[in-house]
Scaffold this motif. Sequence first.
Motif, PDB file in Angstrom:
ATOM      1  N   GLY A  45       0.809  -1.210   0.000  1.00  0.00           N
ATOM      2  CA  GLY A  45       0.000   0.000   0.000  1.00  0.00           C
ATOM      3  C   GLY A  45       0.844   1.262   0.000  1.00  0.00           C
ATOM      4  O   GLY A  45       2.076   1.214  -0.030  1.00  0.00           O
ATOM      5  N   ILE A  46       0.149   2.396   0.024  1.00  0.00           N
ATOM      6  CA  ILE A  46       0.800   3.704   0.015  1.00  0.00           C
ATOM      7  C   ILE A  46       0.245   4.555   1.149  1.00  0.00           C
ATOM      8  O   ILE A  46      -0.862   4.319   1.631  1.00  0.00           O
ATOM      9  CB  ILE A  46       0.588   4.435  -1.331  1.00  0.00           C
TER      10      ILE A  46
ATOM     11  N   ASP B  72      -6.618  13.627  -4.085  1.00  0.00           N
ATOM     12  CA  ASP B  72      -6.626  12.167  -3.947  1.00  0.00           C
ATOM     13  C   ASP B  72      -5.587  11.569  -4.890  1.00  0.00           C
ATOM     14  O   ASP B  72      -5.760  11.575  -6.107  1.00  0.00           O
ATOM     15  CB  ASP B  72      -8.017  11.617  -4.270  1.00  0.00           C
ATOM     16  N   LEU B  73      -4.500  11.071  -4.324  1.00  0.00           N
ATOM     17  CA  LEU B  73      -3.427  10.471  -5.118  1.00  0.00           C
ATOM     18  C   LEU B  73      -3.418   8.950  -4.987  1.00  0.00           C
ATOM     19  O   LEU B  73      -2.452   8.300  -5.381  1.00  0.00           O
ATOM     20  CB  LEU B  73      -2.067  11.029  -4.665  1.00  0.00           C
ATOM     21  N   SER B  74      -4.495   8.396  -4.448  1.00  0.00           N
ATOM     22  CA  SER B  74      -4.546   6.949  -4.245  1.00  0.00           C
ATOM     23  C   SER B  74      -4.713   6.220  -5.577  1.00  0.00           C
ATOM     24  O   SER B  74      -5.043   6.816  -6.604  1.00  0.00           O
ATOM     25  CB  SER B  74      -5.685   6.585  -3.296  1.00  0.00           C
ATOM     26  N   ILE B  75      -4.474   4.918  -5.536  1.00  0.00           N
ATOM     27  CA  ILE B  75      -4.535   4.070  -6.725  1.00  0.00           C
ATOM     28  C   ILE B  75      -5.655   3.057  -6.527  1.00  0.00           C
ATOM     29  O   ILE B  75      -5.730   2.406  -5.478  1.00  0.00           O
ATOM     30  CB  ILE B  75      -3.199   3.330  -6.947  1.00  0.00           C
ATOM     31  N   GLN B  76      -6.504   2.924  -7.514  1.00  0.00           N
ATOM     32  CA  GLN B  76      -7.632   2.008  -7.397  1.00  0.00           C
ATOM     33  C   GLN B  76      -7.139   0.582  -7.126  1.00  0.00           C
ATOM     34  O   GLN B  76      -6.251   0.072  -7.812  1.00  0.00           O
ATOM     35  CB  GLN B  76      -8.458   2.034  -8.682  1.00  0.00           C
ATOM     36  N   GLY B  77      -7.709  -0.022  -6.089  1.00  0.00           N
ATOM     37  CA  GLY B  77      -7.346  -1.390  -5.743  1.00  0.00           C
ATOM     38  C   GLY B  77      -6.155  -1.514  -4.815  1.00  0.00           C
ATOM     39  O   GLY B  77      -5.808  -2.616  -4.391  1.00  0.00           O
TER      40      GLY B  77
ATOM     41  N   ILE C 267      -8.268   1.565  -1.716  1.00  0.00           N
ATOM     42  CA  ILE C 267      -8.895   0.921  -0.557  1.00  0.00           C
ATOM     43  C   ILE C 267      -8.647   1.796   0.666  1.00  0.00           C
ATOM     44  O   ILE C 267      -7.504   2.083   1.018  1.00  0.00           O
ATOM     45  CB  ILE C 267      -8.315  -0.494  -0.354  1.00  0.00           C
ATOM     46  N   ASP C 268      -9.704   2.211   1.313  1.00  0.00           N
ATOM     47  CA  ASP C 268      -9.640   3.268   2.327  1.00  0.00           C
ATOM     48  C   ASP C 268      -9.184   2.763   3.692  1.00  0.00           C
ATOM     49  O   ASP C 268      -9.856   1.963   4.334  1.00  0.00           O
ATOM     50  CB  ASP C 268     -11.022   3.920   2.450  1.00  0.00           C
ATOM     51  N   PHE C 269      -8.008   3.252   4.111  1.00  0.00           N
ATOM     52  CA  PHE C 269      -7.531   3.045   5.472  1.00  0.00           C
ATOM     53  C   PHE C 269      -7.195   4.418   6.052  1.00  0.00           C
ATOM     54  O   PHE C 269      -6.032   4.763   6.247  1.00  0.00           O
ATOM     55  CB  PHE C 269      -6.310   2.124   5.501  1.00  0.00           C
ATOM     56  N   THR C 270      -8.247   5.203   6.284  1.00  0.00           N
ATOM     57  CA  THR C 270      -8.090   6.537   6.854  1.00  0.00           C
ATOM     58  C   THR C 270      -8.352   6.481   8.351  1.00  0.00           C
ATOM     59  O   THR C 270      -9.305   5.833   8.795  1.00  0.00           O
ATOM     60  CB  THR C 270      -9.076   7.530   6.198  1.00  0.00           C
TER      61      THR C 270
END
Length: 312
Positions: free
Chosen positions: A135-136, A210-215, A232-235
Amino acid sequence: MDSFTTWILRGLNAKQEKSRLSQISDLIDWAPFRRILEEMYDNKSERGGRPNCDVILMFKILILQQWYGLSDLEVERQMADRISFMAFLGFPDPFPDSRTIWLFRERMAKTGTDKQVWVELQRQLDAKGLKVRRGIAQDATFIEADPGSSESKKQRGNEAKTRRSKDGTWGKKGNESHFGYKLHQTTDIDYCLIRDIETSTASLHDSQVDLSIQGIPVFRDRGYFGVKPKGIDFTMKRRTTDQPLSELDKERNRLISSLRSPVERPHAIIKRVFGAGRVLVTTVKRVGVKMMVTAFAFNLYQLCTLKNATII
């Protein structure tokens, strides 16, 4: 610079203790970057004209600037004086002057070439087997600019747009006001490499980028609570007036905090080692180029760490 002088300087450089700067030239393939950077120029017709400076030389000068926190004038002086700089640049002759350096960076900003350079760097990182796995982590940090003659911590509304910083705005964290810009970034939690960046004015809230990557799992602090990412949300959860945090929520927050801790390393290196937490350029595009080169330099810095740890 004649061949004898170059030979002497190479010998002196070989006797110096190996630094990170001496290692980074061989960590990536510079040829693809040459092709990208040369596309900025349109004076390649048969009519000829003054030849362009070597684009890899120019880009490496920008890396030196951000690595050591140097102005255009200062990097011009030091690359003609420091043997380690000469070696990194390949002992060029002559050295570009400060005006040429400024024009090269300005051309990158106007053509958007910095984005293509960043994409190529990410491609090479993936090719080295350093793909995002677990993840990131996303975060943002203020990049300070000169607000003008008023006190730097004092809010001034629209008057903040001085000649010194055309696009800079005020932002606030806690009780402190910051004038300038924000660097938004994602860092992979396995190798601590910066994977994506975006530059905005300081007033833009972190959650709006939002710089997240799908999946792919994305780990974020409480400032992003309530805004759904692409990934995938881990906030981390935040207590609200009518909804206190349960013990399970607190434990979840602690776990996310530990997983997203690698994002603090780039901030520390960029601001404390590189001294790149403050800019004198005046627009978002110009700051964006500087931040891309800074993030590029950090990834080279981190690749040295991974190489010394025999991970690559």
